[in-house]
Design a protein around this motif. Structure first.
Motif, PDB file in Angstrom:
ATOM      1  N   SER A  16       0.861  -1.167   0.000  1.00 47.92           N
ATOM      2  CA  SER A  16       0.000   0.000   0.000  1.00 47.92           C
ATOM      3  C   SER A  16       0.894   1.213   0.000  1.00 47.92           C
ATOM      4  N   GLN A  24       2.057   5.913  12.418  1.00 50.44           N
ATOM      5  CA  GLN A  24       0.861   5.366  11.802  1.00 50.44           C
ATOM      6  C   GLN A  24      -0.320   6.292  12.077  1.00 50.44           C
ATOM      7  N   ASP A  91       7.321  -3.837   2.869  1.00 49.66           N
ATOM      8  CA  ASP A  91       6.199  -2.958   2.546  1.00 49.66           C
ATOM      9  C   ASP A  91       5.917  -2.012   3.710  1.00 49.66           C
ATOM     10  N   SER A  92       4.848  -1.237   3.615  1.00 49.10           N
ATOM     11  CA  SER A  92       4.539  -0.232   4.630  1.00 49.10           C
ATOM     12  C   SER A  92       4.174  -0.841   5.971  1.00 49.10           C
ATOM     13  N   SER A  93       3.868  -2.128   6.001  1.00 50.02           N
ATOM     14  CA  SER A  93       3.587  -2.829   7.261  1.00 50.02           C
ATOM     15  C   SER A  93       4.828  -3.531   7.800  1.00 50.02           C
ATOM     16  N   ARG A  95       6.581  -5.810   6.403  1.00 52.25           N
ATOM     17  CA  ARG A  95       6.638  -7.222   6.009  1.00 52.25           C
ATOM     18  C   ARG A  95       7.605  -7.361   4.842  1.00 52.25           C
TER      19      ARG A  95
END
Length: 163
Positions: A16, A24, A91-93, A95
């Protein structure tokens, strides 16, 4: 020089486009034209643009700033290793979603083993020859200037372990 915009390399629904290493929050992303004063907006004629025209202007300005950054950068952030190690992308998380093989072709693979793109100088290209974005200072950017992936060192907190 390694650019830093990898537009859609990993963007096939894996990532994303949110800003990495940032708190966040649900705030909308800042647009360059949001930084203009009311007088500057009037003088530039921004009030005459519809939302799609403003979005296109912001995307173009982001690409221009990224180009200047890549040309003027001192490269003080980590990029690619000089050894045979691979570079994990998150990624943005936070992961692990892909990695850059340190072979002579600098191929980008998903963790499933599927090759999805390659690096050439600062640019990221799909195997169909389409330019996908840039890789600069360990961060992957798309054509709109969004950060879509980054190396672990570019995160403030811990990242997940690669598979």
């Amino acid at each position: 020089m390694r650019k830093q915009v990898i537009s859609a390399v990993l963007g096939f629904a894996l990532l994303s486009p949110s800003i990495l290493a940032a708190p966040q929050t649900e705030a909308p992303p800042l647009k360059i034209t949001d930084l203009f004063t009311q007088q500057e907006r009037r003088n530039a004629g921004l009030s005459k643009l519809d939302s799609s025209e403003l979005a296109a202007l912001n995307a173009a300005l982001a690409r221009i700033l990224l180009q200047f950054d890549s040309e003027l950068s001192t490269r003080d952030s980590p990029t690619l290793p000089q050894s045979n190690d691979e570079v994990d992308l998150y990624d943005s998380s936070a992961r692990a979603v892909a990695y850059i093989a340190s072979d002579k072709d600098l191929t980008i693979y998903l963790w499933s083993g599927k090759p999805v793109a390659y690096l050439e100088d600062d640019s990221i290209y799909g195997f169909n020859g389409k330019h996908l974005g840039w890789f600069l200072k360990g961060t992957v950017h798309d054509h709109d200037g969004n950060v879509v992936a980054a190396i672990a060192e570019n995160f403030r907190g811990p990242v997940g372990l690669p598979p």
